[in-house]
Each structure stands twice: as C-alpha cells, then as structure tokens.
Design an enzyme around this catalytic site. Structure first.
Site, PDB file in Angstrom:
ATOM      1  CD  GLU A 259     -65.032  26.591  76.256  1.00  0.00           C
ATOM      2  OE1 GLU A 259     -64.887  25.877  77.276  1.00  0.00           O
ATOM      3  OE2 GLU A 259     -65.368  27.783  76.310  1.00  0.00           O
TER       4      GLU A 259
ATOM      5  CD  GLU B  55     -66.321  28.454  83.385  1.00  0.00           C
ATOM      6  OE1 GLU B  55     -66.190  29.506  82.731  1.00  0.00           O
ATOM      7  OE2 GLU B  55     -66.804  27.412  82.905  1.00  0.00           O
TER       8      GLU B  55
ATOM      9  CG  HIS C  66     -63.004  30.580  79.744  1.00  0.00           C
ATOM     10  ND1 HIS C  66     -62.669  30.530  78.406  1.00  0.00           N
ATOM     11  CD2 HIS C  66     -63.785  29.489  79.979  1.00  0.00           C
ATOM     12  CE1 HIS C  66     -63.210  29.452  77.859  1.00  0.00           C
ATOM     13  NE2 HIS C  66     -63.886  28.808  78.792  1.00  0.00           N
TER      14      HIS C  66
END
Length: 291
Positions: free
Chosen positions: A224, A145, A148
């Site tokens: 991803e 995360e 990201h």
C-alpha cells in the site's frame, strides 16, 4: 482492501474445495500408504497451494464484479462517468499498462483494482467516493489503484499466497500424520489414515490458515505504501493523495481519525489482519517521501 480481502477469501474457498476433492479421490490414503511420503506430500502441497492461489487470481475479476455489484462503464451515461474513464485512460497510459475496464459500484467511499494481467485489469470506484471527494482526490485514488496494477501487486500477492498455502498444506499433514500415529500406536490397523489424521489436518488447516493470512496481510500493508507513492508519481505531486487519504480517514491533514486513535491505543488482533496500514502512517510516509 476489497481487492486483497476478496482474493484471500476466494483463495481459502478454492483451496478448501481442492482439499475435499483430493480426500474423496484418496490422495491422503496414497500419501500415507507406506508411512508418510514427504516428497509426494511436498508435490501435493505445491499443487494445492499454488493451484488455489492461481485459480483465485484468474477468477478475481468476475468474482469482484459479482460480489461488489460493479457496473462496467461501456458507454458513459453522464459527464462524471466520461471523466472517470478518461482519467483511468490517462493514468494507465502514464503507467504504461493497457486500458483497464472501468466500473462503478454502490457503497461507502472505496475503490479497488484487480485482474490477473496488467493489460486486462479492472478499476472500480464507489458512488460514495465520487460523491464525497473532489476530482483531484478521486484522481489520486485512481492513481493508487493504477499503481497496484502497474506494480504487479496481484501477481506478487498470488506468489506469496501460494507459498503460504503450500506451507499450510504440508505442515498440517505432517503434524496430522504424527498425531494419528501417536493415537494408533500398538494398533495393527495400518490400512490408511485414521480419524486423528483427518481431525488434526482440518484443525491445523484452519489455524495455520489464519497464521498465513497474517503474513499475507503484512505484505499487503507494505504494498500500500508503494501504491501511494506510485499515485503521487503519476500525478506529479503528493498532496492530492495525502488529501484523499485524509478524507478517507474522516480527518483534515495532520489529524488522526478517531477509529485509528482507538485502535492505536488498544491494539488488538485486528491490526494483524489489516490489509492496509493506518491512514496517518500512510500520510506520514508520503510527507517524508522524496519530492
């Protein structure tokens, strides 16, 4: 998945509201007053398209907190919460981004990051994730995360969504105008767009919106893989992220999760809208990535 799904859903809602307001203000009548003004339509489509995407990005944190029921950890209530906050801090420092808000939400194993800016983001993990994974695996998920955020994925997805929104708004109204002109051929009533224009535009907004969502989901799947690699880089090893992915898929490394096996055999439209690649593909990509 929560992060992108919420963004797309919010974006659709915002664009729909903007479209209704524009219709009430007579924008459609202005665009077709003397034939279809393509330059004005393109400007309108850009404002609608990127306006909706940017608004969705700016409100992504409060929407995510509300929809997922996120409890922000301001003061850690136990050792686990203190460890989560410290892990996020450590990985954020490695990624050279500002310390995100850290939150917990109830639910099955999951996690997400969101926010308009790298230095004021939100990272949230579920209770199911905390209860079902080892600390090493949780750290890998948090690293995913953080990657990201560091990669600017929310801004990238906003730009992609803005382009697709512009395409939908522009093309639906061009086709709607053509349909309306065909239905009203020979008529002396040229006072503004007719019912054919409005019906066609609404239908095409929906149909083309789904097509645009497929494109956005395709880009999301590719981001991803990069976030998985980013987690491995932040932790200095690939195995924790591979183990976390295997755990999320309900399998041991090297085995396919039953849900993915079924989807791989039968295919189906669900694969087109998936924001994440199949877990076995993500594990394979990590295995084949440079050490």
């Amino acid at each position: 998945m929560k992060r992108i799904f919420l963004f797309i859903l919010t974006n659709i809602a915002v664009v729909a509201v903007l479209g209704i307001v524009a219709s009430l203000l007579g924008v459609n009548r202005f665009l077709t007053a003397n034939g279809l003004n393509l330059s004005a339509l393109l400007g309108f489509a850009l404002i609608m398209g990127f306006g909706g995407a940017i608004i969705s990005l700016l409100i992504s944190k409060p929407v995510a907190k509300w929809s997922a029921g996120v409890r922000i950890i301001n003061d850690a209530q136990n050792a686990d919460e203190a460890w989560i906050v410290e892990t996020v801090r450590k990985l954020a420092d490695k990624a050279q981004i500002g310390m995100p808000e850290v939150g917990i939400f109830e639910g099955a194993p999951n996690a997400f990051a969101t926010g308009a800016f790298k230095n004021s983001s939100l990272v949230a993990v579920s209770t199911g994730l905390l209860q079902g994974m080892t600390r090493e695996e949780i750290e890998a998920v948090i690293g995913h995360e953080i990657a990201h955020v560091a990669n600017g994925d929310m801004v990238t997805m906003t730009l992609i969504q803005g382009v697709m929104n512009t395409f939908v708004v522009f093309l639906s109204r061009v086709i709607g105008y053509a349909v309306d002109s065909f239905l009203r051929r020979g008529s002396d009533n040229n006072s503004g767009p007719g019912i054919g224009y409005y019906v066609s535009t609404i239908v095409l907004d929906i149909v083309l919106g789904f097509a645009a969502a497929i494109v956005v989901a395709w880009f999301s799947r590719h981001r991803e893989f990069r976030a998985d690699a980013g987690s491995a880089q932040l932790l200095g090893r690939k195995q924790p992220m591979m183990n976390a992915l295997a755990r999320l898929g309900g399998m041991q490394p090297g085995e396919l999760p039953k849900a993915v096996e079924a989807m791989g055999i039968t295919g189906g439209i669900g694969k087109w809208f998936a924001t994440h690649p199949p877990i076995e593909e993500r594990i394979a990509a990590l295995q084949n990535a440079p050490a």
